[in-house]
Write an enzyme that holds these catalytic residues in place. Structure first.
Site, mmCIF file in Angstrom:
data_model
loop_
_atom_site.group_PDB
_atom_site.id
_atom_site.type_symbol
_atom_site.label_atom_id
_atom_site.label_comp_id
_atom_site.label_asym_id
_atom_site.label_seq_id
_atom_site.Cartn_x
_atom_site.Cartn_y
_atom_site.Cartn_z
ATOM 1 N N SER A 1 63.873 90.118 6.826
ATOM 2 C CA SER A 1 64.194 88.730 7.103
ATOM 3 C C SER A 1 64.376 88.561 8.604
ATOM 4 O O SER A 1 64.337 89.530 9.359
ATOM 5 C CB SER A 1 65.466 88.331 6.356
ATOM 6 O OG SER A 1 65.291 88.526 4.972
ATOM 7 N N HIS B 1 66.329 79.077 19.722
ATOM 8 C CA HIS B 1 65.703 78.654 20.978
ATOM 9 C C HIS B 1 66.504 77.470 21.512
ATOM 10 O O HIS B 1 66.911 76.594 20.743
ATOM 11 C CB HIS B 1 64.238 78.231 20.772
ATOM 12 C CG HIS B 1 63.404 79.264 20.091
ATOM 13 N ND1 HIS B 1 62.890 80.358 20.738
ATOM 14 C CD2 HIS B 1 63.003 79.373 18.809
ATOM 15 C CE1 HIS B 1 62.200 81.096 19.895
ATOM 16 N NE2 HIS B 1 62.259 80.518 18.702
ATOM 17 N N CYS C 1 65.472 87.001 2.330
ATOM 18 C CA CYS C 1 64.860 87.313 1.047
ATOM 19 C C CYS C 1 65.907 88.016 0.192
ATOM 20 O O CYS C 1 66.622 88.885 0.683
ATOM 21 C CB CYS C 1 63.649 88.227 1.214
ATOM 22 S SG CYS C 1 62.282 87.496 2.122
#
Length: 275
Positions: free
Chosen positions: A121, A126, A149
């Protein structure tokens, strides 16, 4: 009264490979009177949320979802902004090829760890500081993705991220993709109850923000937008206090800030605004 989860255990054929992705856009809005103050705000935000600070935040997110960090790539940019990408894998896997179906929606912890089953995962962030050239408005946007997951849901990171960034506006998306299959071949496209992203927030957060939901239940797509209810001009001023401004100037600045916030919240430009 605390709602107890339904302890319904299903025997799976293989690993629980549902992919759950939580995506955020967090916004901080500021008004700075002079070009020098606007530059100071950008520099302040750039330092406050530099790559090292973001790595610390994402490490805590990894602990909350019970993940081992495999790799971290981080970068500060010129003139401003930063990015961090973190690859994570399952923590201590105590997997007997079964899952528990939970029938409750509740906020996650602020920072304590939860052990879950994850595989390849990722978590990314950002940042985008920017300012308007002549209107005095500056904004800071942080884009965050938490993708897992397995059994644990990234919704458990919601409280920690909101309290870490304390946004003026937040746009949040949650999507569950794929399916997992039980030993009889029946597919499961969702392994936990969810009616709204809001149900995974604390009562204090829900009281602070005005919220709108746009959900597509049959597609397991959930969307929530939130904006602060209370407006205190001092909260948005940088380098100057409300008491130092004239009445007319305060009114114009308040209108500009509110217009900026509503345009971001509704995702469209507003030609004329009186507020």
């Amino acid at each position: 009264m605390k709602i107890k989860p339904i302890n319904k255990k299903l025997k799976l054929y293989g690993f629980n490979n549902l992919t759950k992705t939580l995506s955020f856009n967090f916004y901080d809005i500021c008004y700075a009177l002079t070009p020098e103050q606007r530059q100071e705000y950008i520099e302040y935000i750039d330092e406050e949320y530099n790559a090292d600070r973001l790595v610390h935040i994402l490490n805590t997110v990894a602990k909350i979802i019970g993940a081992n960090v495999l790799n971290i790539a981080n970068q500060d940019y010129e003139p401003q902004g930063a990015s961090v990408t973190m690859l994570v894998a399952e923590n201590q896997v105590i997997c007997d090829d079964s899952i528990k179906i939970y029938d409750n929606e509740s906020p996650g912890p602020a920072s304590e760890a939860i052990v879950g089953h994850l595989d390849k995962s990722h978590i990314t962030v950002h940042t985008y500081p920017e300012s308007h050239p002549d209107r005095g408005i500056s904004t800071f946007r942080a884009d965050i993705d938490v993708s897992t997951c397995g059994e644990i849901s990234p919704l458990k990171t919601l409280n920690y991220l909101i309290t870490s960034f304390e946004p003026d506006i937040a746009i949040i998306d949650y999507r569950v993709r794929g399916f997992t299959r039980d030993v009889n071949g029946k597919k499961y496209f969702l392994d936990h109850k969810i009616n709204s992203i809001q149900n995974f927030m604390t009562g204090k957060t829900r009281q602070m923000y005005q919220m709108i939901d746009v959900n597509v239940y049959q597609e397991n797509i959930f969307h929530t937008k939130m904006i602060l209810k209370e407006f205190d001009l001092d909260h948005y001023l940088f380098g100057v206090a409300k008491k130092d401004l004239q009445s007319l100037e305060k009114k114009k600045i308040k209108q500009r800030i509110k217009k900026e916030m509503l345009e971001i919240y509704y995702g469209r430009n507003i030609a004329k605004f009186k507020g």
